[in-house]
Design an enzyme around this catalytic site. Sequence first.
Site, PDB file in Angstrom:
ATOM      1  N   GLY A  25       0.851  -1.181   0.000  1.00 41.09           N
ATOM      2  CA  GLY A  25       0.000   0.000   0.000  1.00 41.09           C
ATOM      3  C   GLY A  25       0.885   1.229   0.000  1.00 41.09           C
ATOM      4  O   GLY A  25       2.114   1.136  -0.103  1.00 41.09           O
ATOM      5  N   SER A  26       0.281   2.378   0.169  1.00 35.41           N
ATOM      6  CA  SER A  26       1.052   3.623   0.078  1.00 35.41           C
ATOM      7  C   SER A  26       2.113   3.713   1.165  1.00 35.41           C
ATOM      8  O   SER A  26       3.213   4.240   0.934  1.00 35.41           O
ATOM      9  CB  SER A  26       0.108   4.828   0.157  1.00 35.41           C
ATOM     10  OG  SER A  26      -0.689   4.774   1.334  1.00 35.41           O
ATOM     11  N   GLU A  28       3.952   1.488   2.274  1.00 31.68           N
ATOM     12  CA  GLU A  28       5.081   0.589   2.013  1.00 31.68           C
ATOM     13  C   GLU A  28       5.955   1.050   0.853  1.00 31.68           C
ATOM     14  O   GLU A  28       7.054   0.512   0.650  1.00 31.68           O
ATOM     15  CB  GLU A  28       4.558  -0.826   1.701  1.00 31.68           C
ATOM     16  CG  GLU A  28       3.961  -1.541   2.901  1.00 31.68           C
ATOM     17  CD  GLU A  28       2.671  -0.898   3.359  1.00 31.68           C
ATOM     18  OE1 GLU A  28       2.550  -0.607   4.567  1.00 31.68           O
ATOM     19  OE2 GLU A  28       1.775  -0.674   2.515  1.00 31.68           O
ATOM     20  N   GLU A  47      -3.916 -10.055   1.068  1.00 32.50           N
ATOM     21  CA  GLU A  47      -2.922 -10.284   2.118  1.00 32.50           C
ATOM     22  C   GLU A  47      -2.997 -11.697   2.703  1.00 32.50           C
ATOM     23  O   GLU A  47      -1.969 -12.247   3.109  1.00 32.50           O
ATOM     24  CB  GLU A  47      -3.091  -9.241   3.229  1.00 32.50           C
ATOM     25  CG  GLU A  47      -2.738  -7.825   2.816  1.00 32.50           C
ATOM     26  CD  GLU A  47      -3.907  -7.051   2.216  1.00 32.50           C
ATOM     27  OE1 GLU A  47      -3.768  -5.833   2.034  1.00 32.50           O
ATOM     28  OE2 GLU A  47      -4.964  -7.686   1.934  1.00 32.50           O
ATOM     29  N   HIS A  70       0.324  -4.152   4.269  1.00 31.34           N
ATOM     30  CA  HIS A  70      -0.076  -2.748   4.350  1.00 31.34           C
ATOM     31  C   HIS A  70      -0.731  -2.455   5.691  1.00 31.34           C
ATOM     32  O   HIS A  70      -1.849  -2.896   5.961  1.00 31.34           O
ATOM     33  CB  HIS A  70      -1.048  -2.426   3.210  1.00 31.34           C
ATOM     34  CG  HIS A  70      -1.499  -1.000   3.180  1.00 31.34           C
ATOM     35  ND1 HIS A  70      -0.659   0.060   3.407  1.00 31.34           N
ATOM     36  CD2 HIS A  70      -2.723  -0.450   2.942  1.00 31.34           C
ATOM     37  CE1 HIS A  70      -1.323   1.197   3.299  1.00 31.34           C
ATOM     38  NE2 HIS A  70      -2.582   0.908   3.033  1.00 31.34           N
ATOM     39  N   HIS A 281      -9.879 -31.453  18.950  1.00 32.98           N
ATOM     40  CA  HIS A 281     -10.832 -30.648  18.191  1.00 32.98           C
ATOM     41  C   HIS A 281     -12.216 -30.797  18.804  1.00 32.98           C
ATOM     42  O   HIS A 281     -12.598 -30.024  19.671  1.00 32.98           O
ATOM     43  CB  HIS A 281     -10.829 -31.073  16.712  1.00 32.98           C
ATOM     44  CG  HIS A 281     -11.712 -30.235  15.842  1.00 32.98           C
ATOM     45  ND1 HIS A 281     -12.098 -30.610  14.573  1.00 32.98           N
ATOM     46  CD2 HIS A 281     -12.305 -29.038  16.061  1.00 32.98           C
ATOM     47  CE1 HIS A 281     -12.875 -29.678  14.053  1.00 32.98           C
ATOM     48  NE2 HIS A 281     -13.022 -28.731  14.933  1.00 32.98           N
ATOM     49  N   GLY A 401      -6.226 -24.845  11.215  1.00 33.40           N
ATOM     50  CA  GLY A 401      -7.532 -25.146  10.655  1.00 33.40           C
ATOM     51  C   GLY A 401      -8.161 -23.981   9.917  1.00 33.40           C
ATOM     52  O   GLY A 401      -9.315 -24.053   9.512  1.00 33.40           O
TER      53      GLY A 401
END
Length: 525
Positions: A25-26, A28, A47, A70, A281, A401
């Site tokens: 993004g800006s 970065e 992402e 970002h 689980h 998971g």
Amino acid sequence: MKTIHQACYDILRTQGLTTFFGNPGSNELPFLNDFPGDFRYILGLHEGAVVGMADGYAQASGRTTLVNLHSAAGTGNAMGALANAWNSHTPLVVTAGQQVRAMVGVEALLANVDATTLPRPLVKWSCEPACAQDVPLALSRAIHTAGTGAKGPVYLSVPYDDWKQQAASGVDHLAGRRVGVAGLPSASAIESLARELEQAKHPVMILGPDVDASAANDFAVAIAEKLAMPVWMAPSAPRCAFPTTHPCFQGLLPAGIASISGLLEGHDLVLVVGAPVFRYHQYEPGEFLPPGARLIAITCDINEATRAPMGDALVADIASTLEALSRAVSSANRAMPAPRRRPGPAPEEAGPLAPERVFDILDDMAPRDAIYVNESTSTTNLMWQRLRMTEQGSYYFAAAGGLGFALPAAVGIQLAKPERRVIGVIGDGSANYGIQALWTAAHYDIPAIFIIMKNGTYGALRWFAGVLHADGVPGLDVPGIDFCSLARGYGVEALHADSGASLTAALRRALDGNKPVLIEVETRA
């Protein structure tokens, strides 16, 4: 005098972190300014897919890997994938841009408020340096923290005006630093454990992902053979640490307290290596261990050691400990365990394919060193029963998971292992969480094969609804998705299979080529 930007790229280069996975993004852009020609930036379109690809790459390569996200929103999009990386002990350095320092306090747009808090508890360490001159030290610390001890992701937030600032004197000392961990137990500890295993009447070994991650599978095989000991894979195992064709191999443990205890009935010593004790689980109350059984765990993770509800634990390096133990134990005078019975071939029937038939065809056609990435969660047990996985690093699964792992992870793993064929087996519900990774596979010509098990429903949820006696639950079906069209839209060749013959032909075409291919397979629910 070097800038912070120059000093940090020197550190990354010297430490070998020259492949980035990112979605910038800006905030970065100043970090990526004048991107060096000896670095490689792998772009992902979401992402979550970015972290999934980096997760697969880092696990398969065994190297700490850099992720570039970002600010707050980008980090938030990646949190599900970060949960998988945290649980699989994947060494990632996750960097995120931050607003300029003068604008953080007023919470300007794209400011990451409380940046270090956001990714917790899914990182080992989280930092936003107090000043620009602390950025190189923080980056160095992040790299060493991610890659030592129980490995795992770390998070570094950097205000984007820091990169142009001058580095402090002495910064050059950081680039070449090495940090190691000596994790081998004492000779007496190894000897004591070896004697306990030899004296046990019916020992059993349960292996987890950290055995495969530390390239220690052969040591586990040697111990099992010397002691004629049955071997199980830990519940919901995200990697395969023992050849599934070996006579000692018994299969994948279920994820319920009572079920595990029942299968361990008759064993007096349970050795767990490289796995939590245990990752349960479904709630299935019962005794943690059968009567008369004692448990000893070897783990690289102090948190796994301390949170276990039973048994003793040894925190140590997995590979060196298993190597020493394989030399210390003597051969037992007992018969080898009865090998598990492999299921017979699934019949060819009209209509959508049974998952068993899909795996039989896949097992017959894929190279013996193929790498399988699984996110067809409702058919996981069938995969373990029918696929022959014999090589180190042959299997990957979402450790937490979290859906959205397998499709991007297959891309990252194929990038890390170009000499082997990577085959993702992905449910049609799961595929939608990381579908953007298809574009990356096409754009960088990464020849992973994606098999979409299309049955129009969330199969694992339907199974769990039965376990919980939950009837009339909405939102369990996902009909009408055309994965071939989606794949072609991202630039990936797509094939449809609705019979054994058409799946065989599609797999042959994919395996004979050297480009990404998606195969949509009509399967039974």
